[in-house]
Design an enzyme around this catalytic site. Sequence first.
Site, short mmCIF file in Angstrom:
data_model
loop_
_atom_site.label_atom_id
_atom_site.label_comp_id
_atom_site.label_asym_id
_atom_site.label_seq_id
_atom_site.Cartn_x
_atom_site.Cartn_y
_atom_site.Cartn_z
N SER A 1 13.54 18.19 -37.52
CA SER A 1 14.78 18.51 -36.81
C SER A 1 14.92 20.01 -36.57
O SER A 1 15.41 20.43 -35.53
CB SER A 1 16.01 17.96 -37.54
OG SER A 1 16.01 18.39 -38.89
N ALA B 1 14.28 20.37 -47.85
CA ALA B 1 14.85 19.83 -46.61
C ALA B 1 16.37 19.93 -46.66
O ALA B 1 17.01 19.57 -47.64
CB ALA B 1 14.44 18.37 -46.43
N TYR C 1 28.64 22.91 -45.85
CA TYR C 1 27.25 23.19 -46.27
C TYR C 1 27.24 23.75 -47.69
O TYR C 1 26.46 23.31 -48.55
CB TYR C 1 26.62 24.19 -45.27
CG TYR C 1 25.32 24.80 -45.73
CD1 TYR C 1 24.14 24.07 -45.73
CD2 TYR C 1 25.28 26.14 -46.15
CE1 TYR C 1 22.94 24.65 -46.15
CE2 TYR C 1 24.09 26.72 -46.56
CZ TYR C 1 22.92 25.97 -46.56
OH TYR C 1 21.74 26.54 -46.98
N1 LIG Z 1 16.38 30.79 -45.30
C1 LIG Z 1 17.24 31.22 -46.21
O1 LIG Z 1 17.52 32.44 -46.29
C2 LIG Z 1 17.92 30.26 -47.17
C3 LIG Z 1 18.93 30.77 -48.01
C4 LIG Z 1 19.56 29.89 -48.88
C5 LIG Z 1 19.16 28.58 -48.96
N2 LIG Z 1 18.18 28.12 -48.14
C6 LIG Z 1 17.77 26.72 -48.29
O2 LIG Z 1 16.35 26.68 -48.33
C7 LIG Z 1 15.88 25.47 -47.74
C8 LIG Z 1 14.87 25.77 -46.63
O3 LIG Z 1 15.51 26.58 -45.66
P1 LIG Z 1 14.72 27.16 -44.40
O4 LIG Z 1 15.30 28.50 -44.11
O5 LIG Z 1 13.28 27.02 -44.58
O6 LIG Z 1 15.27 26.18 -43.27
P2 LIG Z 1 14.46 25.42 -42.12
O7 LIG Z 1 15.50 24.85 -41.21
O8 LIG Z 1 13.42 26.30 -41.54
O9 LIG Z 1 13.74 24.26 -42.93
C9 LIG Z 1 14.38 23.06 -43.26
C10 LIG Z 1 13.36 21.94 -43.03
O10 LIG Z 1 13.98 20.71 -43.41
C11 LIG Z 1 13.71 19.75 -42.39
N3 LIG Z 1 14.78 18.75 -42.42
C12 LIG Z 1 16.06 18.91 -42.04
N4 LIG Z 1 16.72 17.75 -42.18
C13 LIG Z 1 15.84 16.85 -42.66
C14 LIG Z 1 15.92 15.48 -43.01
N5 LIG Z 1 17.06 14.79 -42.85
N6 LIG Z 1 14.84 14.86 -43.48
C15 LIG Z 1 13.64 15.54 -43.62
N7 LIG Z 1 13.51 16.83 -43.30
C16 LIG Z 1 14.60 17.48 -42.82
C17 LIG Z 1 13.65 20.55 -41.11
O11 LIG Z 1 12.99 19.89 -40.04
C18 LIG Z 1 12.93 21.80 -41.57
O12 LIG Z 1 11.54 21.64 -41.49
C19 LIG Z 1 17.12 24.72 -47.28
O13 LIG Z 1 17.51 23.83 -48.28
C20 LIG Z 1 18.17 25.82 -47.15
O14 LIG Z 1 19.47 25.32 -47.30
C21 LIG Z 1 17.54 28.92 -47.23
#
Ligand SMILES: NC(=O)c1ccc[n+]([C@@H]2O[C@H](COP(=O)([O-])OP(=O)(O)OC[C@H]3O[C@@H](n4cnc5c(N)ncnc54)[C@H](O)[C@@H]3O)[C@@H](O)[C@H]2O)c1
Length: 311
Positions: free
Chosen positions: A35, A73, A141
């Site tokens: 997604s 995810a 969220y």
């Molecule tokens: N990037 C940051 O700075 C940050 C900070 C705090 C927390 N996070 C957390 O770290 C994790 C990864 O974040 P990211 O920045 O890599 O985001 P991202 O959006 O790049 O990665 C999320 C991944 O999850 C997949 N996904 C979403 N919904 C899904 C579902 N229903 N089933 C299967 N896959 C699904 C997406 O396709 C994507 O590949 C998340 O949990 C996010 O909340 C990220």
Amino acid sequence: MARYLVTGGCGFIGSHLVERLLADGHEVTVLDDLSSGKSENLPDAAALIYGDVADPLAVAEAMSGQDGCFHLAAIASVERSRDDWARTHQVNLGGTINVFDAARRADPPIPVVYASSAALYGDNPAVPLSESAEPRPLTAYCVDKLACEHYARVADRVHGVPVVGFRLFNVYGPRQSPISPYSGVISLFMSRISRGEPVTVFGDGELVRDFVYIGDVIQYLTAAMTQPLPGAQVFNVCTGTATSLKQLARLVGELMEKDTGLQSTPPAPERDIRVSVGDPRRLMAEFGFACDTSLRDGLRKTLKWYTASQP
Ligand SMILES: NC(=O)c1ccc[n+]([C@@H]2O[C@H](COP(=O)([O-])OP(=O)(O)OC[C@H]3O[C@@H](n4cnc5c(N)ncnc54)[C@H](O)[C@@H]3O)[C@@H](O)[C@H]2O)c1
């Protein structure tokens, strides 16, 4: 060598983690619904299961035979959690419960390392924010991320699942999406500065963040899997260094050797909390190393990727 499931492995953080696990000789399966992630982010050596973490059967099947699960995810979007509240809740909290539930059904239970978020501190002004600071989540969220931590304790205490959570601050680096609420701003700055356009900062540009380089984050995720800790603990992943958006814009401009013009837009109160800086002391005490990539070095690596990825 171990077999690991990475949920969200096609995303920004997940794809870096997959690369590292493969380089360390592990077997990796990814569960992702693509997604926001992209299959081209994934090295060929990783197996991809196209599926939804909100579907308990898909999670149970993907978890079968694994030695550990990294659960990343999520729908990491404050806007989506406002506009599509129910669906983001199903994924962000329901998906996490599915992961814990599948993990506890294995014998012995499968260890889980999962991503929480610094966003759950909300507008708590107790900077730098330590893990004991009161969570003040301002969005669906963030409430879901906080609830994931509570359910992690249930997974640990009631079901014996070894579980560690990380409250990630603003993670940045190659492959970050420009629409990421965390560090997408860096890609946006790079794109505007390269076109000679002014960058947009929210409010007076004095929003302050704690930017942490992706390579540093991956070290904690992997370390937590190999030395599981008792008690469903959560750790900040941060540098403790405050950087304003104005400073960030200037530094990006300097690295790109271009002038940086600034223009401002009104901040969104629930999203653009003024100051978010973490206290990394607990993290360092437990794992014995710091997030030590300087913002300048991390931005240099990010810029190299950005430049190479432009058509
Ligand atoms: N990037 C940051 O700075 C940050 C900070 C705090 C927390 N996070 C957390 O770290 C994790 C990864 O974040 P990211 O920045 O890599 O985001 P991202 O959006 O790049 O990665 C999320 C991944 O999850 C997949 N996904 C979403 N919904 C899904 C579902 N229903 N089933 C299967 N896959 C699904 C997406 O396709 C994507 O590949 C998340 O949990 C996010 O909340 C990220």
